[in-house]
Every structure is written in structure tokens, then in C-alpha cells.
Design an enzyme around this catalytic site. Structure first.
Site, PDB file in Angstrom:
ATOM      1  N   ASP A   8     -73.900 -37.062  46.812  1.00 33.73           N
ATOM      2  CA  ASP A   8     -73.369 -38.184  46.023  1.00 33.73           C
ATOM      3  C   ASP A   8     -73.592 -39.490  46.788  1.00 33.73           C
ATOM      4  OD1 ASP A   8     -71.092 -38.821  47.760  1.00 33.73           O
ATOM      5  OD2 ASP A   8     -70.123 -37.011  47.002  1.00 33.73           O
ATOM      6  N   HIS A  63     -78.957 -33.514  52.980  1.00 35.08           N
ATOM      7  CA  HIS A  63     -79.307 -32.634  51.859  1.00 35.08           C
ATOM      8  C   HIS A  63     -79.784 -33.411  50.635  1.00 35.08           C
ATOM      9  CE1 HIS A  63     -76.592 -29.265  53.718  1.00 35.08           C
ATOM     10  NE2 HIS A  63     -77.776 -29.363  54.303  1.00 35.08           N
TER      11      HIS A  63
HETATM   12  C1  BJW Z   1     -61.293 -31.011  52.350  1.00 36.23           C
HETATM   13  C2  BJW Z   1     -60.589 -31.527  51.287  1.00 36.23           C
HETATM   14  C3  BJW Z   1     -60.034 -32.787  51.467  1.00 36.23           C
HETATM   15  C4  BJW Z   1     -61.321 -29.612  50.674  1.00 36.23           C
HETATM   16  N1  BJW Z   1     -60.184 -33.426  52.620  1.00 36.23           N
HETATM   17  N2  BJW Z   1     -61.435 -31.657  53.486  1.00 36.23           N
HETATM   18  C5  BJW Z   1     -78.422 -17.522  58.667  1.00 36.23           C
HETATM   19  C6  BJW Z   1     -78.441 -18.351  59.765  1.00 36.23           C
HETATM   20  C7  BJW Z   1     -78.973 -19.609  59.674  1.00 36.23           C
HETATM   21  C8  BJW Z   1     -79.480 -20.099  58.478  1.00 36.23           C
HETATM   22  C9  BJW Z   1     -79.449 -19.281  57.402  1.00 36.23           C
HETATM   23  C10 BJW Z   1     -78.953 -18.019  57.486  1.00 36.23           C
HETATM   24  N3  BJW Z   1     -79.087 -17.445  56.266  1.00 36.23           N
HETATM   25  C11 BJW Z   1     -79.636 -18.337  55.424  1.00 36.23           C
HETATM   26  C12 BJW Z   1     -79.872 -19.464  56.100  1.00 36.23           C
HETATM   27  C13 BJW Z   1     -80.437 -20.677  55.584  1.00 36.23           C
HETATM   28  C14 BJW Z   1     -79.512 -21.480  54.694  1.00 36.23           C
HETATM   29  C15 BJW Z   1     -78.044 -21.294  55.059  1.00 36.23           C
HETATM   30  O1  BJW Z   1     -77.501 -21.962  55.906  1.00 36.23           O
HETATM   31  N4  BJW Z   1     -77.365 -20.422  54.375  1.00 36.23           N
HETATM   32  C16 BJW Z   1     -75.957 -20.143  54.669  1.00 36.23           C
HETATM   33  C17 BJW Z   1     -75.146 -20.190  53.399  1.00 36.23           C
HETATM   34  C18 BJW Z   1     -75.879 -18.840  55.410  1.00 36.23           C
HETATM   35  N5  BJW Z   1     -79.911 -22.852  54.912  1.00 36.23           N
HETATM   36  C19 BJW Z   1     -80.953 -23.363  54.282  1.00 36.23           C
HETATM   37  O2  BJW Z   1     -81.610 -22.727  53.489  1.00 36.23           O
HETATM   38  C20 BJW Z   1     -81.297 -24.792  54.646  1.00 36.23           C
HETATM   39  N6  BJW Z   1     -82.648 -24.915  54.974  1.00 36.23           N
HETATM   40  C21 BJW Z   1     -83.178 -24.284  56.014  1.00 36.23           C
HETATM   41  O3  BJW Z   1     -82.518 -23.565  56.747  1.00 36.23           O
HETATM   42  O4  BJW Z   1     -84.517 -24.548  56.180  1.00 36.23           O
HETATM   43  C22 BJW Z   1     -85.232 -23.728  57.085  1.00 36.23           C
HETATM   44  C23 BJW Z   1     -85.794 -22.602  56.299  1.00 36.23           C
HETATM   45  C24 BJW Z   1     -86.946 -22.801  55.602  1.00 36.23           C
HETATM   46  C25 BJW Z   1     -87.494 -21.750  54.892  1.00 36.23           C
HETATM   47  C26 BJW Z   1     -86.834 -20.504  54.850  1.00 36.23           C
HETATM   48  C27 BJW Z   1     -85.635 -20.350  55.512  1.00 36.23           C
HETATM   49  C28 BJW Z   1     -85.100 -21.404  56.241  1.00 36.23           C
HETATM   50  C29 BJW Z   1     -81.052 -25.706  53.452  1.00 36.23           C
HETATM   51  C30 BJW Z   1     -79.619 -25.752  53.106  1.00 36.23           C
HETATM   52  C31 BJW Z   1     -79.428 -26.612  51.869  1.00 36.23           C
HETATM   53  C32 BJW Z   1     -77.979 -26.563  51.411  1.00 36.23           C
HETATM   54  N7  BJW Z   1     -77.926 -27.015  50.106  1.00 36.23           N
HETATM   55  C33 BJW Z   1     -76.603 -27.185  49.474  1.00 36.23           C
HETATM   56  C34 BJW Z   1     -76.870 -27.598  48.038  1.00 36.23           C
HETATM   57  C35 BJW Z   1     -77.451 -29.022  47.999  1.00 36.23           C
HETATM   58  C36 BJW Z   1     -77.784 -29.428  46.629  1.00 36.23           C
HETATM   59  C37 BJW Z   1     -76.582 -29.470  45.750  1.00 36.23           C
HETATM   60  O5  BJW Z   1     -75.671 -30.284  45.999  1.00 36.23           O
HETATM   61  O6  BJW Z   1     -76.557 -28.681  44.823  1.00 36.23           O
HETATM   62  O7  BJW Z   1     -75.851 -28.195  50.163  1.00 36.23           O
HETATM   63  S1  BJW Z   1     -75.542 -25.764  49.584  1.00 36.23           S
HETATM   64  C38 BJW Z   1     -74.063 -26.673  49.726  1.00 36.23           C
HETATM   65  O8  BJW Z   1     -73.458 -26.382  51.013  1.00 36.23           O
HETATM   66  C39 BJW Z   1     -74.469 -28.152  49.777  1.00 36.23           C
HETATM   67  C40 BJW Z   1     -73.585 -28.671  50.883  1.00 36.23           C
HETATM   68  O9  BJW Z   1     -74.118 -29.872  51.413  1.00 36.23           O
HETATM   69  C41 BJW Z   1     -73.562 -27.533  51.857  1.00 36.23           C
HETATM   70  C42 BJW Z   1     -72.402 -27.575  52.813  1.00 36.23           C
HETATM   71  O10 BJW Z   1     -71.189 -27.431  52.151  1.00 36.23           O
HETATM   72  P1  BJW Z   1     -69.920 -28.264  52.635  1.00 36.23           P
HETATM   73  O11 BJW Z   1     -70.171 -29.702  52.502  1.00 36.23           O
HETATM   74  O12 BJW Z   1     -69.490 -27.779  53.955  1.00 36.23           O
HETATM   75  O13 BJW Z   1     -68.862 -27.889  51.477  1.00 36.23           O
HETATM   76  P2  BJW Z   1     -67.950 -26.584  51.346  1.00 36.23           P
HETATM   77  O14 BJW Z   1     -67.564 -26.497  49.929  1.00 36.23           O
HETATM   78  O15 BJW Z   1     -68.572 -25.392  51.972  1.00 36.23           O
HETATM   79  O16 BJW Z   1     -66.659 -26.928  52.223  1.00 36.23           O
HETATM   80  C43 BJW Z   1     -65.739 -27.944  51.827  1.00 36.23           C
HETATM   81  C44 BJW Z   1     -64.712 -28.127  52.926  1.00 36.23           C
HETATM   82  O17 BJW Z   1     -63.896 -29.225  52.569  1.00 36.23           O
HETATM   83  C45 BJW Z   1     -63.793 -26.919  53.118  1.00 36.23           C
HETATM   84  O18 BJW Z   1     -63.681 -26.634  54.510  1.00 36.23           O
HETATM   85  C46 BJW Z   1     -62.442 -27.403  52.580  1.00 36.23           C
HETATM   86  O19 BJW Z   1     -61.326 -26.834  53.257  1.00 36.23           O
HETATM   87  C47 BJW Z   1     -62.547 -28.878  52.816  1.00 36.23           C
HETATM   88  N8  BJW Z   1     -61.738 -29.737  51.946  1.00 36.23           N
HETATM   89  N9  BJW Z   1     -60.608 -30.586  50.243  1.00 36.23           N
HETATM   90  C48 BJW Z   1     -60.893 -32.798  53.609  1.00 36.23           C
HETATM   91  N10 BJW Z   1     -59.291 -33.376  50.453  1.00 36.23           N
END
Ligand code: BJW
Ligand code: ZN
Length: 256
Positions: free
Chosen positions: A105, A120
Site C-alpha cells: 500500500d 514487495h
Molecule cells: C499488528 C497489528 C497492529 C496485527 N499493530 N501489529 C523457506 C525458507 C526461506 C524461504 C522460503 C522458504 N520456503 C519458501 C520460501 C520463499 C518464500 C517464503 O518466504 N515463504 C514463506 C511463507 C515460508 N519467499 C519468497 O518466495 C520470496 N522470494 C524469494 O524468496 O525469492 C527467491 C526465490 C526465487 C525463486 C524461487 C524460490 C525463491 C518472495 C516473497 C513475496 C511475499 N509476497 C507477499 C505478497 C505480496 C503481494 C500481495 O500483497 O499480495 O508479501 S506474501 C505476504 O507476506 C506479503 C507480505 O509483505 C508478507 C509478510 O507478511 P507480514 O507483513 O509480516 O504480515 P502478516 O500478516 O504475516 O503479519 C502481520 C503482523 O502484524 C502479525 O504479527 C500481527 O500480530 C501484527 N499486527 N495488528 C501492530 N494493530
């Protein structure tokens, strides 16, 4: 009773280089759903493998484009909250501040933060799936308010490929220069505030640990307690929109 703000406020008041690292939780109080969360997490209602990968887009572009246009509508209609505003105000209080966000956003920018590093990507930067050309109508107002409605993606004027959302999907690389700058800032800061992230998605999740390993202090701001046994890691447990203004007040009260 110990004052949990005391050390984080002192660290902030004395820091020269600060990184604010944000996740979906920072926008939760603006009404933007987070990804992981039992009550309102997007991944509780929607399947990431059907929406947030290049294969998903190829398999069903209308489903994916419609879903992202629905999310862009939510963001367009939302306003920055007290946390975004406090982060923007912090830029005038510390010698150097870098905002690194995982969010797609534009609420940091609309609160007044400049030079935000978007790891991202952004909902407002659609581009051609085939040739990569950016889509000139990116800033247009979305017209699709419904979560479940399919919508045909526009076509590229250069190659007639499909226009895709300008976000980083699973399996895709992060924008190289943005990522490199974020890692550099994290490895050189004195203090990193990690706000509203579950720390589950790689490689972004390495950023707080990188700062700690390089000698910085890290403060986690989250309603959930973030597990960290490292020295120099602190928790401020609560909603970002409440904690951030209070942290600034404690750090800078009395200063001009
Ligand atoms: C509050 C609150 C309040 C609530 N105040 N706080 C194993 C090891 C390493 C890597 C991997 C693996 N297995 C797979 C992977 C790769 C993968 C990955 O990490 N997967 C995991 C899920 C395991 N990563 C990727 O694929 C990345 N690329 C990559 O690694 O490239 C190399 C590669 C190339 C080719 C092949 C393989 C690897 C890319 C990752 C892209 C992530 N994309 C998303 C979607 C973006 C588009 C969209 O918006 O739709 O990004 S996923 C989603 O998660 C989004 C977010 O940016 C991201 C992180 O989430 P975030 O921000 O932490 O949110 P939440 O919901 O998880 O947490 C919210 C928090 O807020 C909570 O803690 C609440 O308690 C808190 N909260 N209210 C303060 N009021
Ligand atoms: Zn094209």
C-alpha cells in the site's frame, strides 16, 4: 512495575541512524487486512497458491487481477493511521531515518514519509507480464469493489501481453536495488523498529536479525509478543497506532 517504554525511548532519543521496518500490521488500524491472523488474515479466507504466484496469474488472470483490484480499492479508500503518521514525524526527530516496508500500500507515503523502500512492490505499479513495460494508468481509481469478482486484466500497448499487479509474488525475486539498500541500512543502523510483521516471509524476515547481528538494538512493536532471546531486542506489546505515538512522546518530550 517496570516501564517497558523506558529503554526503547532512550534508544530512540539517542539514535543517529534508525530503520523502521514495517509489515501488514502497521496498516491494520487503517482497515487493511493482514495476511496471517485467525480473525482477519487474508490467507485465512484466500489461498495464496491461487492468488500470489506467477503460476496462479497464468492459470486464472481474471481471478488474480480482480482480487488485486479489490485490495487496491480498500487501500484507495483507507487513510494513514496514527502509526504511519508517527513514523513520518520521526523523520524530523532523528538524524537519519529509512523506512523499509513489506507492504504494497501507499499509506506511509500518504502520511508524509519519503524514500520508502518497498521490498514487495506496490499495488500502484502494474506492469506487463510479458515485456515488463509499466502500465501508464497505474494511478487510476480502481472500479472493482467486490472480493470475489473476476476482472480481465488490461492489455499492454506494446506487446498485448497481460498487465499484472506490480507486487512480488512467492517464488519471485525482490527488486534487487531496493533489497540491497534495505540490507545496507539495516546493517548500519543503531536502532531498528520492527512494526507489525510476523517475520515469516523470507528474505525480508532476515532484516531485524541482520541489524541485531551488526550491533544495533531492535524493538518489536506488535500486539503479539515476538519471541527473541537476543540481547538488545525489546518488545513493546500493543497496536502500532497506540504504541508509536507514545514511544515518540516518551523519546522526545521536552525537545524542541
Ligand atoms: C499488528 C497489528 C497492529 C496485527 N499493530 N501489529 C523457506 C525458507 C526461506 C524461504 C522460503 C522458504 N520456503 C519458501 C520460501 C520463499 C518464500 C517464503 O518466504 N515463504 C514463506 C511463507 C515460508 N519467499 C519468497 O518466495 C520470496 N522470494 C524469494 O524468496 O525469492 C527467491 C526465490 C526465487 C525463486 C524461487 C524460490 C525463491 C518472495 C516473497 C513475496 C511475499 N509476497 C507477499 C505478497 C505480496 C503481494 C500481495 O500483497 O499480495 O508479501 S506474501 C505476504 O507476506 C506479503 C507480505 O509483505 C508478507 C509478510 O507478511 P507480514 O507483513 O509480516 O504480515 P502478516 O500478516 O504475516 O503479519 C502481520 C503482523 O502484524 C502479525 O504479527 C500481527 O500480530 C501484527 N499486527 N495488528 C501492530 N494493530
Ligand atoms: Zn508488454
Amino acid at each position: 512495575m517496570t516501564d517497558t517504554y523506558h529503554i526503547p525511548a532512550q534508544l530512540l532519543a539517542n539514535a543517529n541512524r534508525v530503520v523502521v521496518f514495517t509489515g501488514a500490521g502497521v496498516s491494520a488500524e487503517s482497515g487493511i487486512p493482514t495476511f496471517r491472523g485467525r480473525l482477519s488474515g487474508l490467507w485465512e479466507r484466500f489461498e495464496p497458491s491461487q492468488l500470489a504466484t506467477p503460476d496462479a496469474f497464468m492459470a486464472d488472470p481474471e481471478l488474480v487481477w480482480g482480487w488485486y483490484e479489490w485490495r487496491r480499492t480498500l487501500v484507495c479508500n483507507a487513510k494513514p493511521n496514527a502509526a504511519h503518521i508517527a513514523i513520518a514525524e520521526l523523520a524530523a526527530r532523528v538524524p537519519r531515518l529509512t523506512v523499509v516496508t513489506q507492504n504494497v500500500d501507499d499509506l506511509h507515503e500518504r502520511a508524509g514519509s519519503a524514500g520508502v523502500l518497498h521490498l514487495h512492490g506496490s499495488l500502484n505499479a502494474p506492469r506487463c507480464f510479458d515485456c515488463g513495460a509499466s502500465f501508464p494508468d497505474a494511478a487510476m481509481k480502481p472500479q472493482e469493489p467486490d472480493a470475489g469478482r473476476r476482472l480481465a486484466p488490461p492489455r499492454c500497448q506494446h506487446c498485448s501481453g497481460m498487465i499484472r499487479p506490480g507486487v512480488v509474488w512467492f517464488g519471485e525475486s525482490l527488486p534487487e536495488q531496493v533489497f540491497a539498500r534495505a540490507f545496507e541500512e539495516a546493517s548500519q543502523c543503531d536502532l531498528l523498529l520492527s512494526i507489525g510483521t510476523s517475520g515469516l516471509v523470507q528474505p525480508a524476515a532476515q532484516i531485524p536479525a541482520l541489524a541485531l547481528a551488526a550491533g544495533a538494538s531492535v524493538v518489536h512493536i506488535n500486539p503479539e509478543n515476538v519471541e527473541s532471546r537476543m540481547q538488545n531486542a525489546y518488545n513493546l506489546t500493543g497496536a502500532a497506532g497506540e504504541v508509536m505515538p507514545e514511544l515518540l512522546r516518551r523519546a522526545f518530550s521536552g525537545s524542541p
